[in-house]
Design a protein around this motif. Structure first.
Motif, PDB file in Angstrom:
ATOM      1  N   LEU A   1       0.822  -1.205   0.000  1.00 49.51           N
ATOM      2  CA  LEU A   1       0.000   0.000   0.000  1.00 49.51           C
ATOM      3  C   LEU A   1       0.857   1.257   0.000  1.00 49.51           C
ATOM      4  O   LEU A   1       0.574   2.223  -0.726  1.00 49.51           O
ATOM      5  CB  LEU A   1      -0.928  -0.013   1.217  1.00 49.51           C
ATOM      6  N   GLY A   2       1.917   1.270   0.790  1.00 55.66           N
ATOM      7  CA  GLY A   2       2.790   2.434   0.824  1.00 55.66           C
ATOM      8  C   GLY A   2       3.502   2.672  -0.488  1.00 55.66           C
ATOM      9  O   GLY A   2       3.668   3.819  -0.926  1.00 55.66           O
ATOM     10  N   THR A   3       3.918   1.586  -1.153  1.00 50.55           N
ATOM     11  CA  THR A   3       4.566   1.735  -2.455  1.00 50.55           C
ATOM     12  C   THR A   3       3.602   2.297  -3.491  1.00 50.55           C
ATOM     13  O   THR A   3       3.968   3.167  -4.291  1.00 50.55           O
ATOM     14  CB  THR A   3       5.116   0.376  -2.916  1.00 50.55           C
ATOM     15  N   LEU A   4       2.372   1.799  -3.500  1.00 48.35           N
ATOM     16  CA  LEU A   4       1.374   2.284  -4.464  1.00 48.35           C
ATOM     17  C   LEU A   4       1.085   3.765  -4.270  1.00 48.35           C
ATOM     18  O   LEU A   4       1.099   4.553  -5.222  1.00 48.35           O
ATOM     19  CB  LEU A   4       0.093   1.463  -4.322  1.00 48.35           C
ATOM     20  N   ILE A   5       0.846   4.163  -3.032  1.00 51.53           N
ATOM     21  CA  ILE A   5       0.501   5.561  -2.766  1.00 51.53           C
ATOM     22  C   ILE A   5       1.721   6.462  -2.965  1.00 51.53           C
ATOM     23  O   ILE A   5       1.629   7.537  -3.575  1.00 51.53           O
ATOM     24  CB  ILE A   5      -0.065   5.697  -1.341  1.00 51.53           C
ATOM     25  N   GLY A   6       2.877   6.041  -2.468  1.00 49.67           N
ATOM     26  CA  GLY A   6       4.073   6.863  -2.622  1.00 49.67           C
ATOM     27  C   GLY A   6       4.499   7.020  -4.069  1.00 49.67           C
ATOM     28  O   GLY A   6       4.910   8.110  -4.491  1.00 49.67           O
TER      29      GLY A   6
END
Length: 319
Positions: free
Chosen positions: A131-136
């Motif tokens: 999730l963090g990779t997608l949003i970042g």
């Protein structure tokens, strides 16, 4: 004197394309334009030369092996009452670590609890990193209003106490192991998002990104195949810390009594023995040592990865 028109590669047709455009596209398709050629083996060599990394990996592999072989090491349900209560360690060969106040085998709880703790840690870290990779990546690549909105969302989660949010969500939902792991991952993604966003903003002006755009690659290709592989090293280090944090968070939930009641974890064992700490210290100390050792091994691996993946620090690794 005749007029010579300016050179236009498109006017030469398909015959001129292989001289630069097709060759560049073929070079990028092979992946040599995005991942540095020294990205893998120097890191592995640095880790193997670091005594702390070797110790951390060996400890973690030992716990993983115990977790995978839990059904073979101590078969049966670890919640079953199998002997007299409060047998001290090494007094009965059938129960080398003793029994708790209800007569349950501590060794069985320890090995099955390793499976629960590692499963929660890896699942929560996987959810948080994804999730963090997608949003970042979305915020860092597109910028503008998209970056402003997603950065605002990141700041909201960063200023909210993760453990308190997990306790609230788990208390109002089903306290199953799967729900706990997913909820922990959904509340700890903001660190990865900030790292990925910063890496994408720094890599957008790189030559390989400009080359990929010049030959017509789309946003998805540039994000996934060009920028993301170069932005992953700090995320790998953070993932090891996230696994340790998730294990501690799950143990804290079980200690407070809001964990999965159908599963034995190190936190529930520590919480069950806290009232008998003076008379039966081993009920708390044994699972506590397992928890501390696992988190310690993950921290050793994370510290070693910081040095191994940083070219400036790689030479400082003790040979």
């Amino acid at each position: 004197m005749s007029f010579v028109p300016p050179f236009d590669s498109d006017s030469l047709g398909d015959a001129a394309a292989p001289t630069w455009r097709s060759l560049l596209r073929r070079h990028l398709l092979r992946g040599r334009g995005s991942v540095p050629s020294t990205a893998n083996w120097p890191v592995l060599r640095a880790l193997l030369r670091d005594p702390a990394a070797v110790v951390g990996v060996m400890l973690l592999l030992a716990f993983v092996g115990v977790a995978l072989a839990a059904d073979w090491i101590r078969p049966g349900d670890p919640l079953d009452i199998v002997a007299a209560p409060l047998l001290r360690p090494f007094t009965d060969p059938a129960y080398p670590l003793g029994t708790d106040q209800l007569g349950r085998d501590i060794a069985a709880g320890l090995v099955h609890g390793a499976r629960v703790s590692l499963l929660v840690g890896l699942t929560a870290a996987g959810v948080g990193v994804s999730l963090g990779t997608l949003i970042g990546a979305t915020a860092g690549y597109f910028g503008g209003r998209v970056d402003a909105v997603l950065n605002w969302l990141i700041e909201i989660f960063q200023t909210t106490p993760s453990f308190l949010l997990v306790v609230v969500i788990v208390s109002i939902t089903q306290s199953s192991l799967e729900v706990i792991a997913v909820v922990i991952g959904l509340t700890t993604w903001e660190t990865v998002a900030r790292l990925i966003r910063a890496q994408f903003r720094a890599l957008l002006s790189s030559d390989f990104v400009f080359a990929a755009r010049s030959i017509g690659f789309g946003h998805r290709w540039i994000i996934v195949r060009e920028i993301l592989p170069n932005a992953l090293p700090p995320v790998v280090v953070t993932a090891s810390v996230m696994v340790a944090s998730a294990i501690l968070m799950e143990s804290s939930l079980a200690f407070l009594g809001v964990g999965d009641p159908n599963k034995v974890s190190w936190g529930s064992m520590i919480g069950g023995g806290r009232d008998m700490l003076r008379s039966a210290w081993y009920l708390t100390v044994i699972p506590g040592l397992a928890l501390v050792t696992t988190v310690f091994s993950l921290n050793l691996i994370g510290d070693a990865l910081i040095e191994a993946m940083n070219p400036r620090l790689r030479g400082r690794v003790v040979p």
